[in-house]
Design an enzyme around this catalytic site. Structure first.
Site, PDB file in Angstrom:
ATOM      1  CG  HIS A  18      -1.824   1.191   1.295  1.00  0.00           C
ATOM      2  ND1 HIS A  18      -3.151   1.058   1.665  1.00  0.00           N
ATOM      3  CD2 HIS A  18      -1.661   2.510   1.036  1.00  0.00           C
ATOM      4  CE1 HIS A  18      -3.734   2.240   1.620  1.00  0.00           C
ATOM      5  NE2 HIS A  18      -2.843   3.143   1.255  1.00  0.00           N
ATOM      6  CG  HIS A  20      -0.783   7.137  -0.929  1.00  0.00           C
ATOM      7  ND1 HIS A  20      -2.005   7.303  -1.534  1.00  0.00           N
ATOM      8  CD2 HIS A  20      -1.028   6.454   0.221  1.00  0.00           C
ATOM      9  CE1 HIS A  20      -2.949   6.760  -0.785  1.00  0.00           C
ATOM     10  NE2 HIS A  20      -2.385   6.235   0.291  1.00  0.00           N
ATOM     11  CE  LYS A 104      -7.940   2.375  -0.759  1.00  0.00           C
ATOM     12  NZ  LYS A 104      -6.737   2.706  -0.071  1.00  0.00           N
ATOM     13  CG  HIS A 141      -9.748   4.286   3.600  1.00  0.00           C
ATOM     14  ND1 HIS A 141      -8.555   4.970   3.687  1.00  0.00           N
ATOM     15  CD2 HIS A 141     -10.483   4.707   4.658  1.00  0.00           C
ATOM     16  CE1 HIS A 141      -8.566   5.763   4.738  1.00  0.00           C
ATOM     17  NE2 HIS A 141      -9.733   5.630   5.345  1.00  0.00           N
ATOM     18  CG  HIS A 179      -4.818   2.072   6.004  1.00  0.00           C
ATOM     19  ND1 HIS A 179      -6.150   1.972   6.292  1.00  0.00           N
ATOM     20  CD2 HIS A 179      -4.736   2.785   4.858  1.00  0.00           C
ATOM     21  CE1 HIS A 179      -6.843   2.598   5.359  1.00  0.00           C
ATOM     22  NE2 HIS A 179      -6.012   3.087   4.475  1.00  0.00           N
ATOM     23  CG  ASP A 252      -1.645   4.781   4.023  1.00  0.00           C
ATOM     24  OD1 ASP A 252      -1.690   5.218   2.855  1.00  0.00           O
ATOM     25  OD2 ASP A 252      -2.465   5.114   4.893  1.00  0.00           O
TER      26      ASP A 252
HETATM   27  O1  DOR Z   1      -3.211   9.277   5.894  1.00  0.00           O
HETATM   28  C1  DOR Z   1      -3.599   8.999   4.782  1.00  0.00           C
HETATM   29  N1  DOR Z   1      -3.102   9.601   3.673  1.00  0.00           N
HETATM   30  N2  DOR Z   1      -4.568   8.087   4.647  1.00  0.00           N
HETATM   31  C2  DOR Z   1      -5.150   7.828   3.470  1.00  0.00           C
HETATM   32  O2  DOR Z   1      -6.034   7.014   3.439  1.00  0.00           O
HETATM   33  C3  DOR Z   1      -4.763   8.579   2.262  1.00  0.00           C
HETATM   34  C4  DOR Z   1      -3.406   9.108   2.376  1.00  0.00           C
HETATM   35  C5  DOR Z   1      -3.080  10.139   1.304  1.00  0.00           C
HETATM   36  O3  DOR Z   1      -3.341   9.871   0.133  1.00  0.00           O
HETATM   37  O4  DOR Z   1      -2.555  11.183   1.657  1.00  0.00           O
HETATM   38 ZN    ZN Z   2      -3.359   5.080   1.687  1.00  0.00          ZN
END
Ligand code: DOR
Ligand code: ZN
Length: 352
Positions: A18, A20, A104, A141, A179, A252
């Site tokens: 997971h 970003h 997702k 999520h 998460h 995450d």
């Molecule tokens: O803390 C987070 N940041 N939780 C999420 O679900 C998304 C993520 C983000 O994309 O910044």
């Molecule tokens: Zn995330």
């Protein structure tokens, strides 16, 4: 030798289930932080606009591949952002072509860039049925978004009100609860007989809600789902070190620039890509469970996704405090690296 005496550990190269990476200048700056140690990662689709179609996922994967550091073997595993208009046939085609590994699900309004997510779950039934049929996992999520539900209860309520009914209707759907932050989620995964696994982040193994709020607010510890009380953090550590195949690493890691974090309404996300493996080694070492780190970071994830573990290995070595940058410079501004609150003694080397 007990785990407490281990000072050097060679394990299969880890994956991040997971992650970003964002896009543009941010992608360029943060991608090497992940590719330094990780073999593969499940890439989150919450861009603006979101990665909804196979075509968008292909284009995003191409941008990631173009941003890879020279000589990198890193493999991005793409996801599609589920909307109420998602076409089951597009999803199936993306899966069959190896473009998308998972879908997702963001409940609409749950977190960063989730406005295009799902409000009416009946509308996505045909997609979920198709995914169950073709064996494509759904990454979830797991938080309800109702404003009257206390933010610390949103995961537990999601399990009862959304996930249990959803899984009852489509028992063959492979679900990853992402998460997880509560004992409730750990128990729910442990009590399930099949088609359910959970990722656990690095930061949720280390911080509880006091770290965010006691002695002054710490925006860099604010993420979603928000960290819960200590008993929940302990439950997450127990799950991670258990070796149970249903629990695996999904950092995450979610970069936001400091100006975006440090404001009256700051963004949610902890950026852990840089020092995750050192942090995890410290957590597993403190628990006397270093021999379980490989299962959590390198074996359980690929197994659930039906993939082989990586061929390469990494070696973690215990020594003097490891140095890591306090922030990563990006053309959009600095991104602060997760500060665990203790020294990290484990250095990481990827073996040739
Ligand atoms: O803390 C987070 N940041 N939780 C999420 O679900 C998304 C993520 C983000 O994309 O910044
Ligand atoms: Zn995330």
């Amino acid at each position: 030798m007990t785990d407490k005496n281990i000072t050097s550990l060679t394990i299969r190269q880890p994956d991040d289930w997971h992650l970003h990476l964002r896009d543009g200048a941010m992608l360029q700056a943060v991608l090497p932080e992940t590719t330094r140690h990780f073999g593969r990662a499940i890439i989150m689709p919450n861009l603006v606009p979101p990665v909804v179609t196979a075509q968008q996922a292909t284009a995003y994967r191409d941008r990631i591949m173009a941003a890879l550091p020279d000589g990198s073997h890193f493999q991005p595993l793409m996801t599609l952002y589920l909307t109420e208009d998602t076409d089951p046939e597009d999803v199936a085609a993306a899966h069959a072509a190896g473009i998308a590994t998972a879908v997702k699900l963001y409940p609409a309004g749950a977190t960063t860039n989730s406005a295009s997510g799902v409000s009416d779950f009946t509308k996505v039934r045909p997609v979920l049925e198709k995914m169950a049929e073709i064996g494509m996992p759904l990454c979830v999520h797991g938080e309800v978004t109702n404003s009257e539900i206390d933010i610390f209860d949103r995961e537990a309520v999601f399990i009862d009100k959304v996930l249990k009914p959803l899984r009852k209707k489509t028992p063959d759907l492979k679900v990853v609860m992402e998460h997880v932050t509560t004992q409730d989620a750990v128990d729910y995964v442990r009590d399930s007989s099949k088609n359910l696994a959970a990722t656990i982040t690095t930061h949720h193994l280390i911080i509880n809600r006091n770290h965010i709020l006691a002695g002054g607010i710490k925006p860099h510890y604010y993420c979603l789902p928000v960290a819960k009380r200590e008993l929940h953090r302990v439950a997450l550590v127990q799950a991670a070190i258990s070796g149970d195949k249903r629990f695996f690493l999904g950092t995450d890691s979610a970069p936001h620039t400091d100006p975006a974090k440090l404001q009256a309404c700051g963004c949610a996300g902890c950026f852990t890509a840089t020092n995750t493996m050192s942090c995890l080694a410290e957590v597993f070492d403190a628990a006397g469970a270093l021999s379980k780190l490989e299962a959590f970071a390198s074996l359980n994830g690929p197994r659930y996704y039906g993939l082989d573990a990586n061929d390469r290995t990494i070696t973690l070595t215990k020594g003097d405090a490891v140095q890591y940058p306090s922030h990563i410079d990006t053309q959009d501004g600095p991104v602060t690296v997760f500060e665990p609150g203790f020294d990290l003694h484990w250095s990481v080397k990827v073996n040739a």
